[in-house]
Design a protein around this motif. Structure first.
Motif: not given
Length: 338
Positions: A148-150, A154-159, A184-187, A191-205
């Motif tokens: 559901h596009a609506s 919620t999907y972004k947060s769950q993903l 849906h475009p934008g969804l 998760i873009k930050p998880y695919l980027d060149y970060y050592d860790k995000l909030d303690g998770v690599s």
């Protein structure tokens, strides 16, 4: 599976949690240390025995079989010389790197029935001992998980939570996103930050995870290139990645009906490889039919395979060069002839 004895269960918890005391909170540290010391001799006598009770995020359960992957791609994937070469180099290079700078991100494109889902399975089968049944392999289907596009926010947060939770559980997790052309475009940008060149995000690599996107988007560009080569009298094996990669990424980026439309994943060059899957010809459909007969335990019959391959719809209509649905319908068509 053999039921775990109490002491085996404790050791399994210690082994699979990487020695984290948080995984055995109800047991006091002193008791845990005492039991571990008492069982040290037993472990020394039977090394690694407890790794086999249940799947763990350890090399015993997760390690690349490079030879197996190469053999599978060579023998089981038909008509995809570009995809085979890219997949083998990308996966083997990534898995052999103990300290990758970012997750491996593959975007597989092509018409239905050309082998995109099958390749994802081959990767899983040769990286995870349990293959697609591994608890560390996760599949998302757009129409099932994000209908559901609506509910986009919620999907972004769950993903984000799903991926963070699973990578926290096992750094070598694999995520497969099917039907990206229906997302849906934008969804996916969530998760873009998880695919980027970060050592860790909030303690998770996330650097050891694998992300695979499957999409029909861009299939028209791939098919047109293959058709142009055919019309010019050139062999399909002459088609190289450079003939398709830029064209493919632009086609996907500008496709308003695709989940990758104007995505920052492409804009920021976070997709490591755009992998084109060429449309299949009669000879490839024939191979699929023969392989399916073998998979069913039948003696492969070339005449039956020929009947099945000829029954498939091809285009252009007059020349009948490429199978419209690839090998997608072979399994059901065989039921009619066998």
């Amino acid at each position: 599976m053999v039921p775990k004895k109490p002491h085996a269960l404790l050791l399994w918890m210690l082994v699979c949690s990487g020695g984290s005391t948080e995984a055995i909170e109800p047991i006091s540290t002193s008791i845990a240390v005492g039991m571990a010391a008492a069982l040290t001799g037993f472990l020394a006598t039977y090394p690694n025995i407890f790794y086999y009770f249940n799947e763990c995020c350890r090399p015993e359960w997760i390690s690349l079989n490079k030879t197996g992957l190469k053999v599978d791609l060579d023998r089981k994937l038909y008509g995809q010389h570009i995809a085979s070469r890219i997949i083998l180099k990308a996966v083997s290079g990534f898995m052999s790197n103990d300290n990758p700078k970012k997750p491996l991100v593959l975007s597989l494109h092509g018409w239905t029935g050309t082998g995109k889902n099958f390749v994802s399975q081959l990767i899983a089968d040769n990286v995870y001992k349990e293959g697609m049944d591994s608890s560390f392999v996760h599949i998302f289907t757009s129409e099932l998980h994000f209908p559901h596009a609506s509910q986009l926010e919620t999907y972004k947060s769950q993903l984000q939570q799903w991926i963070k939770g699973n990578v926290t559980n096992c750094a070598h997790s694999m995520f497969i996103f099917d039907e990206m052309d229906k997302m849906h475009p934008g969804l996916i940008d969530s998760i873009k930050p998880y695919l980027d060149y970060y050592d860790k995000l909030d303690g998770v690599s996330y650097r050891k995870a694998i992300f695979i996107f499957l999409s029909n988007a861009g299939g028209e560009s791939i098919t047109q290139t293959a058709l142009d080569f055919w019309k010019a009298g050139r062999d399909r094996e002459e088609i190289e990645l450079k003939d398709l990669e830029t064209l493919l990424s632009l086609a996907v980026f500008n496709n308003k009906k695709s989940g990758l439309w104007h995505t920052s994943l492409i804009d920021k060059n976070l997709v490591d490889f755009f992998v084109p899957f060429l449309p299949l010809e009669y000879r490839h459909v024939l191979q699929c039919a023969m392989a399916e007969m073998i998979a069913r335990g039948h003696q492969p019959d070339p005449s039956v395979a020929d009947q099945v391959a000829r029954d498939v719809v091809y285009f252009p209509k007059t020349e009948r060069v490429f199978a419209v649905k690839g090998c997608k319908t072979i399994e059901s068509k065989l039921d009619y002839y066998i």
